[in-house]
Design a protein around this motif. Structure first.
Motif, PDB file in Angstrom:
ATOM      1  N   SER A 187     -21.580  79.344 163.394  1.00 55.07           N
ATOM      2  CA  SER A 187     -20.214  79.887 163.445  1.00 55.07           C
ATOM      3  C   SER A 187     -19.781  80.362 162.060  1.00 55.07           C
ATOM      4  N   GLU A 188     -20.278  79.690 161.021  1.00 56.20           N
ATOM      5  CA  GLU A 188     -19.939  80.104 159.657  1.00 56.20           C
ATOM      6  C   GLU A 188     -20.605  81.446 159.320  1.00 56.20           C
ATOM      7  N   ILE A 189     -21.756  81.692 159.937  1.00 59.45           N
ATOM      8  CA  ILE A 189     -22.426  82.995 159.755  1.00 59.45           C
ATOM      9  C   ILE A 189     -21.634  84.081 160.488  1.00 59.45           C
ATOM     10  N   VAL A 190     -21.214  83.767 161.706  1.00 62.86           N
ATOM     11  CA  VAL A 190     -20.418  84.741 162.476  1.00 62.86           C
ATOM     12  C   VAL A 190     -19.126  85.055 161.725  1.00 62.86           C
ATOM     13  N   ASN A 191     -18.518  84.023 161.189  1.00 66.47           N
ATOM     14  CA  ASN A 191     -17.341  84.175 160.358  1.00 66.47           C
ATOM     15  C   ASN A 191     -17.576  85.210 159.262  1.00 66.47           C
ATOM     16  N   ALA A 192     -18.702  85.050 158.554  1.00 66.69           N
ATOM     17  CA  ALA A 192     -19.030  85.956 157.451  1.00 66.69           C
ATOM     18  C   ALA A 192     -19.205  87.387 157.967  1.00 66.69           C
ATOM     19  N   ILE A 193     -19.870  87.536 159.114  1.00 61.83           N
ATOM     20  CA  ILE A 193     -20.125  88.870 159.668  1.00 61.83           C
ATOM     21  C   ILE A 193     -18.803  89.568 160.007  1.00 61.83           C
ATOM     22  N   LEU A 194     -17.875  88.833 160.610  1.00 68.68           N
ATOM     23  CA  LEU A 194     -16.614  89.453 161.029  1.00 68.68           C
ATOM     24  C   LEU A 194     -15.683  89.704 159.839  1.00 68.68           C
ATOM     25  N   LEU A 195     -15.683  88.776 158.887  1.00 70.30           N
ATOM     26  CA  LEU A 195     -14.854  88.980 157.689  1.00 70.30           C
ATOM     27  C   LEU A 195     -15.339  90.199 156.914  1.00 70.30           C
ATOM     28  N   GLU A 196     -16.639  90.371 156.901  1.00 71.59           N
ATOM     29  CA  GLU A 196     -17.200  91.515 156.179  1.00 71.59           C
ATOM     30  C   GLU A 196     -16.724  92.832 156.795  1.00 71.59           C
ATOM     31  N   LYS A 197     -16.451  92.806 158.082  1.00 70.02           N
ATOM     32  CA  LYS A 197     -15.937  94.009 158.768  1.00 70.02           C
ATOM     33  C   LYS A 197     -14.431  94.174 158.564  1.00 70.02           C
ATOM     34  N   GLY A 198     -13.831  93.236 157.843  1.00 72.05           N
ATOM     35  CA  GLY A 198     -12.399  93.345 157.579  1.00 72.05           C
ATOM     36  C   GLY A 198     -11.531  92.687 158.636  1.00 72.05           C
ATOM     37  N   MET A 199     -12.132  91.970 159.562  1.00 70.15           N
ATOM     38  CA  MET A 199     -11.327  91.316 160.596  1.00 70.15           C
ATOM     39  C   MET A 199     -10.623  90.090 160.015  1.00 70.15           C
ATOM     40  N   ASN A 200      -9.616  89.641 160.766  1.00 72.81           N
ATOM     41  CA  ASN A 200      -8.709  88.643 160.223  1.00 72.81           C
ATOM     42  C   ASN A 200      -8.851  87.309 160.978  1.00 72.81           C
ATOM     43  N   PRO A 201      -9.288  86.232 160.311  1.00 74.76           N
ATOM     44  CA  PRO A 201      -9.468  84.955 161.032  1.00 74.76           C
ATOM     45  C   PRO A 201      -8.129  84.254 161.275  1.00 74.76           C
ATOM     46  N   VAL A 202      -7.962  83.666 162.456  1.00 78.39           N
ATOM     47  CA  VAL A 202      -6.750  82.866 162.717  1.00 78.39           C
ATOM     48  C   VAL A 202      -7.191  81.493 163.220  1.00 78.39           C
ATOM     49  N   SER A 203      -6.329  80.486 163.000  1.00 78.24           N
ATOM     50  CA  SER A 203      -6.746  79.136 163.367  1.00 78.24           C
ATOM     51  C   SER A 203      -6.140  78.686 164.694  1.00 78.24           C
ATOM     52  N   ASP A 204      -5.439  79.609 165.366  1.00 79.36           N
ATOM     53  CA  ASP A 204      -4.850  79.269 166.653  1.00 79.36           C
ATOM     54  C   ASP A 204      -5.322  80.318 167.680  1.00 79.36           C
ATOM     55  N   ALA A 205      -5.983  79.830 168.740  1.00 79.91           N
ATOM     56  CA  ALA A 205      -6.535  80.751 169.741  1.00 79.91           C
ATOM     57  C   ALA A 205      -5.456  81.674 170.316  1.00 79.91           C
ATOM     58  N   LYS A 206      -4.249  81.167 170.409  1.00 77.10           N
ATOM     59  CA  LYS A 206      -3.160  81.942 171.021  1.00 77.10           C
ATOM     60  C   LYS A 206      -2.798  83.181 170.205  1.00 77.10           C
ATOM     61  N   LEU A 207      -3.151  83.156 168.915  1.00 80.64           N
ATOM     62  CA  LEU A 207      -2.781  84.271 168.043  1.00 80.64           C
ATOM     63  C   LEU A 207      -3.898  85.307 167.914  1.00 80.64           C
TER      64      LEU A 207
END
Ligand code: SAH
Ligand code: SF4
Ligand code: F3S
Length: 459
Positions: free
Chosen positions: A27-47
């Motif tokens: 999941s930490e790798i997926v995190n890196a892949i999506l952040l690299e694309k400029g996507m924005n991580p959120v800590s609440d599924a509802k958001l």
């Protein structure tokens, strides 16, 4: 970009992870892949615009949890029509058709070797199609991707050193969900450890389904551990899991010699009788396993051991169950992960054997195994009273802000008064009380691995 399509950069994502430490590392790798694309991580599924569930197939109840969660997320879709839900990880391959066609729960399905493809798959679903990539690979190790650790404690980190598994234990689905075994290049592992050290991490656990078969050119797992331990002498190292079939002596001597290789080994036994081990396709006998344990204890003083045990595997007799109990008494593990057998499609056991131990018998045997283990742990932890350990502080204790919690080198949780100590400190403590799960301690002083172990050597 197609009509109606929003730029992926504007999207927020949320990842929820089930299963083993390798899944958390993924999941930490997926995190890196999506952040690299400029996507924005959120800590609440509802958001989130995109919810990704990294799934586990190891036992029925692991899958049930995920199914229930996916149904909850379907509820979110009623509120947010543009919500995308994706399934990652070990459930992906097995249920890709079911998930997409019948249940209408999920838009994206991505297997463990296809995470680089997630941004493309997200764009594909924008068209209203379902997007799937469950191809397994012979090479993918994500070696060049620096995982982004957002959920850990900032003190201790997991580093994947290999992927897949070739062992084909008859009960286990992992070789089917994660594919063939392959090792990550040594340099990329050492670089990641160096980066973690630079970021202030103090402990690294090297991960693989069968770490002692690590191989990169002429480098073995022992070489890797040796080189890792030299990256930062104040960083502690653990590993999980080795296989009892080819545990190298060399590594035992390294652990005994090096202060920053922890005196703790997780060594899954699964069962205690030769007949059962044979049906499980575990290529060792009870005697060989016990000899290995004796050797480990002989070479590494104060060694702490943990294991995995399965109760109620196909054809298990009462006598075989008793042998598992007696093996556990003989070894006296400090910790055990104990499971009732859960039949998994595609495994050898599924094809060849009958899952014939009745549910209530499995449960009874498992509870006998657990209660025996609890009393062994209780006794072993009690024996710790009066002893000293170095604890790496992971944070404040769950129960009280006034207490710090961390682990001993032997992987036991220890709790003590907060005083002036901080997360990431090594603290010398003396054990004053114990339960089967926790050591209560009196802090002596902040220390370093170097100072603590050279004082022991001089004494
Ligand atoms: N590669 C690791 C194990 C990974 S799975 C190893 O071999 O050490 C973690 C544990 O789950 C296994 O050791 C086993 O005890 C348990 N397990 C695997 N398949 C199972 C099944 N079908 N039912 C119950 N427990 C299982
Ligand atoms: Fe499964 Fe056996 Fe591989 Fe562990 S070693 S992942 S139990 S097949
Ligand atoms: Fe589960 Fe896959 Fe790990 S099946 S235990 S997440 S390797």
């Amino acid at each position: 970009m197609k009509k109606n399509q929003t730029d992926i950069k504007t999207k927020s994502f949320y990842i929820e992870t089930y299963g083993c430490q390798m899944n958390f590392a993924d999941s930490e790798i997926v995190n890196a892949i999506l952040l690299e694309k400029g996507m924005n991580p959120v800590s609440d599924a509802k958001l989130a615009d995109i919810i990704l569930v990294n799934t586990c197939s190891i036992r029925e109840n692991a899958e049930t949890k995920v199914w229930n969660r996916l149904k909850e997320f379907r509820g979110f879709k009623a509120q947010n029509k543009s919500l995308t839900v994706g399934v990652l990880g070990c459930m992906a391959e097995r249920i890709k058709d079911q998930i997409i066609e019948e249940e209408q729960l999920v838009d994206i399905v991505v297997g463990p070797d296809a995470y680089r493809d997630i941004p493309r798959l997200i764009e594909e679903v924008e068209d209203g199609r379902k997007a799937v990539n469950v191809l397994l690979s012979l090479e993918e190790t994500y070696a060049d991707i620096a995982p982004i650790r957002t959920t850990g404690n900032g003190v201790s980190a997991f580093v994947s050193i290999m992927r897949g598994c070739d062992n084909m234990c008859s009960f286990c689905v992992v070789p089917f969900t994660r594919g063939r075994e392959r090792s990550r290049p040594l340099e990329s592992i050492l670089n990641e450890i160096q980066q973690l050290s630079d970021q202030g991490y103090k402990e690294v656990t090297l991960l693989g389904q069968n770490v002692n078969s690590y191989k990169d050119r002429s480098y073995s797992f022992s070489t890797l551990m040796d080189k890792a331990s030299l990256v930062d002498p104040e960083m502690r190292f653990r590993f999980s899991s080795p296989h009892p079939k080819d545990f190298p002596d060399e590594l035992l001597h390294l652990i005994a010699e090096k202060p920053n290789l922890c005196n703790y080994i997780h060594i899954p036994a699964q069962a205690g009788s030769d007949s059962m081990l044979e049906r499980m396709r575990r290529p060792y006998t009870r005697d060989q396993y016990l000899q290995l344990i004796e050797k480990m204890k002989g070479i590494i003083p104060g060694l702490s051991l943990s294991t995995d045990i399965i109760a109620g595997f196909c054809g298990e007799t009462e006598e075989e169950h008793q042998q598992t109990l007696s093996l556990m008494r003989e070894v006296e593990y400090d910790l055990a992960y104990m499971f009732a057998y859960s039949e998994r499609e595609r495994t050898l056991a599924y094809r060849k054997f009958e899952d014939d131990v009745p549910e209530e018998v499995k449960k009874r045997r498992l509870s006998e195994i657990i209660s025996q283990q609890m009393s062994i742990q209780h006794r072993r932890n009690h024996d710790e009273i009066g002893q000293r350990h170095v604890v790496l502080v992971e944070g404040t204790s769950k129960r009280s802000e006034q207490q710090m919690s961390g682990r001993t080198d032997t992987n036991k949780i220890a709790v003590f008064d907060r005083k002036e100590f901080e997360k990431g400190d090594y603290v010398e403590v003396e054990i004053t009380e114990a339960t089967s799960a926790t050591l209560i301690a009196k802090p002596i002083a902040r220390t370093s691995l170097g100072a603590y172990y050279s004082a022991i050597l001089e004494a």
